[in-house]
Structure formats: structure tokens, C-alpha cells
Design an enzyme around this catalytic site. Sequence first.
Site, PDB file in Angstrom:
ATOM      1  N   HIS A 108      -2.734  -5.387   0.185  1.00  0.00           N
ATOM      2  CA  HIS A 108      -1.739  -4.303   0.186  1.00  0.00           C
ATOM      3  C   HIS A 108      -1.743  -3.449  -1.083  1.00  0.00           C
ATOM      4  O   HIS A 108      -0.693  -3.192  -1.682  1.00  0.00           O
ATOM      5  CB  HIS A 108      -0.340  -4.865   0.447  1.00  0.00           C
ATOM      6  CG  HIS A 108      -0.076  -5.139   1.895  1.00  0.00           C
ATOM      7  ND1 HIS A 108      -0.121  -4.154   2.864  1.00  0.00           N
ATOM      8  CD2 HIS A 108       0.216  -6.293   2.549  1.00  0.00           C
ATOM      9  CE1 HIS A 108       0.130  -4.692   4.044  1.00  0.00           C
ATOM     10  NE2 HIS A 108       0.330  -5.983   3.887  1.00  0.00           N
TER      11      HIS A 108
ATOM     12  N   ASP B 104      -3.584 -10.880   2.853  1.00  0.00           N
ATOM     13  CA  ASP B 104      -3.201  -9.496   2.581  1.00  0.00           C
ATOM     14  C   ASP B 104      -3.304  -9.158   1.092  1.00  0.00           C
ATOM     15  O   ASP B 104      -2.934  -9.962   0.234  1.00  0.00           O
ATOM     16  CB  ASP B 104      -1.759  -9.250   3.023  1.00  0.00           C
ATOM     17  CG  ASP B 104      -1.560  -9.391   4.521  1.00  0.00           C
ATOM     18  OD1 ASP B 104      -2.303 -10.170   5.155  1.00  0.00           O
ATOM     19  OD2 ASP B 104      -0.652  -8.735   5.061  1.00  0.00           O
TER      20      ASP B 104
ATOM     21  N   HIS C 274      -2.582  -2.970   9.269  1.00  0.00           N
ATOM     22  CA  HIS C 274      -2.381  -1.778   8.436  1.00  0.00           C
ATOM     23  C   HIS C 274      -3.640  -0.917   8.326  1.00  0.00           C
ATOM     24  O   HIS C 274      -3.564   0.174   7.743  1.00  0.00           O
ATOM     25  CB  HIS C 274      -1.877  -2.165   7.044  1.00  0.00           C
ATOM     26  CG  HIS C 274      -0.409  -2.416   7.008  1.00  0.00           C
ATOM     27  ND1 HIS C 274       0.502  -1.495   6.534  1.00  0.00           N
ATOM     28  CD2 HIS C 274       0.323  -3.487   7.416  1.00  0.00           C
ATOM     29  CE1 HIS C 274       1.727  -1.994   6.647  1.00  0.00           C
ATOM     30  NE2 HIS C 274       1.643  -3.196   7.177  1.00  0.00           N
TER      31      HIS C 274
END
EC number: 3.1.3.16
Length: 321
Positions: free
Chosen positions: A66, A64, A125
Amino acid sequence: MLEEDAAGPDQLGPNDLDRQIEIAMRCELICETQVKSICAKVREILIEEANVQVIDTPVTICGDIHGQFHDLMELFRVGGSPPNTNYLFLGDYVDRGYNSVETFILLMLLKCRYPDRITLIRGNHESRQITQVYGFYDECVRKYGSGQVWKHCTEIFDYLSLAAVIDGKLFCVHGGLSPSIATLDQIRVLDRKIEVPHEGPMCDLLWSDPEEGCSGWGISPRGAGYLFGGDAAELFCENNDFLRICRAHQLVMEGYKLHFRKRVVTVWSAPNYCYRCGNVAAIMEVTEENIDSDPVFEVFEAATVENRGEPKKQPIAQYFL
């Protein structure tokens, strides 16, 4: 500063992309018209890619990100700049960090410029619904004055592959396994070009987690996907002749974690997650020589304050007043 130059996808040649990458590497915003062209260009590449991407060593696996743009720059400093290093990113490029827009645009540009050296797969996401809650939508509106850039980017999410296989030995996915999937062929036939469903095999690949002490499958506290035990991981690897499953999706304070006697590896690449968790991050370096051995990681810390820069303070929303 907004970079105002614009060109259609057909006009984005190597020199244009190099110039845009140089701008993006400085964490500068690119104008909406240009973002639309970049999205059109990367869509042409992604639409030809399979649900399960086949990748050769050497390659570096990243978890990840982010929206932590400056930590992505630190990752490239540690792991090597594209195209000198081949990268596989396991999803969750946006949300929570200050620079989701700049992060995803840069990764799209790198994919356009070096399509065979950069592999981007989908995380949980990379979803319209999730990004409206966890920051990406709001960031797009704040930086561009409308939701159009968010719309262009979320359309690209639908074209991202669901998994990758390295040298036929490592199965790479954002989240984990699914009780509905025993073989790769069952992933290959999924219709991925949709919003992430709330349940089913595609959802599970993006949302599931390994759980020590779990036998088979368990209910996930996330409300989507499953918990899976070492027996489920072992069976999936045996069915598909895999050595190991590589995934991201969970914060690991040490940057990586080995599960189930090294059958499953979690890689986490967002250091000091949300700018407060204090964790280190890691990338996993896979070569022809080490793929059959224990995983090899490079651990790194968050970018320094000098290299990170500070976000501009935003006006306090009325509901806080």
C-alpha cells in the site's frame, strides 16, 4: 527530483535497469517517459506469465504494501535484498500510502531485472476504479501533473497473474476462494487481462476473506467477493492436493494470522498501516525444508522516522476551506 534519462524497452538492459533501481531505491521519481518504457518492458514479461504462476522454494511471501515505500525498504532489510532473496508479492502495491508511485515503479524495475526471482500477482487495489478513490490516481497527478503515469501503470495491472503455487503445495492468492472455482484449471482459463470485475471468480480471488464460524460461503461486508469457511478451504485444498492457502488482503495487528487449523494463512506486510494503526508486519519464509511444517514468519516494525522521511505538506483542497 525527476530522473530525466529515457530509453525504450529494448534499450533497458541490465546496466540501465541497475541504474534505475539505484535511483528508485532512493525514493526518487523517475520521469514519465522512462516510466512508460519500464511499463512496456515489464508488460513483455508479464504477458508470457500464466494466470497461476509456478514457483519453486526458497521464496519469501509478502502481503499488502500500500505505497509504504520506506517500510518496503525495511522489509528488504529484514528479508534480504533482491536478488539474494526470491520474493512473491500478493498484491495491493498502491493506494493509501504516501509513495504508491515510487513503490510500484521499483517493483516493476525489480521484476524487469530479476524476472525469475520476483513474482507479482494482482490485488483488489490493482484496479482503475479503486485507485481513483483510494489515492494512487491523485498521487500520480500531484507528482507528474497529469494522469498519464497512472494510465501506464493501470494497464500493467491487467497483466498481473491471479495466483501462484509454491512447490505444488501452497496456493497463494491476494484475497481468497470463490464458489465458482474448485480446481486450478478453472483459474487457468480465466481472461485476466481486464479491469477487475464487480463479481465472478476473478473478483472473488482478489476480494474474498476467511471467516471463522462460517459454513461454506457467506455474504462479504466488503460488497465484493465472499466470506469462506474452513470447510470450503479444506475442500479446495483436498481437490488440488494443497497443504495450505496463503493470502493477504486483511490487516492483522500481529503481521500474520493462522485460520482453520493452519489451512489458511494471512500475511500482512504494511507496518503501522496508514501511518496510524500501530500494527507490526510480517513476511513468510518458505523453504524446501519447512514447507511441510508450520509456517515460518519474520515480523518487523515500521521504518524509523529517520529512515522514513516525511511527505511534503500539500495545499488544502478548496472543498476543505
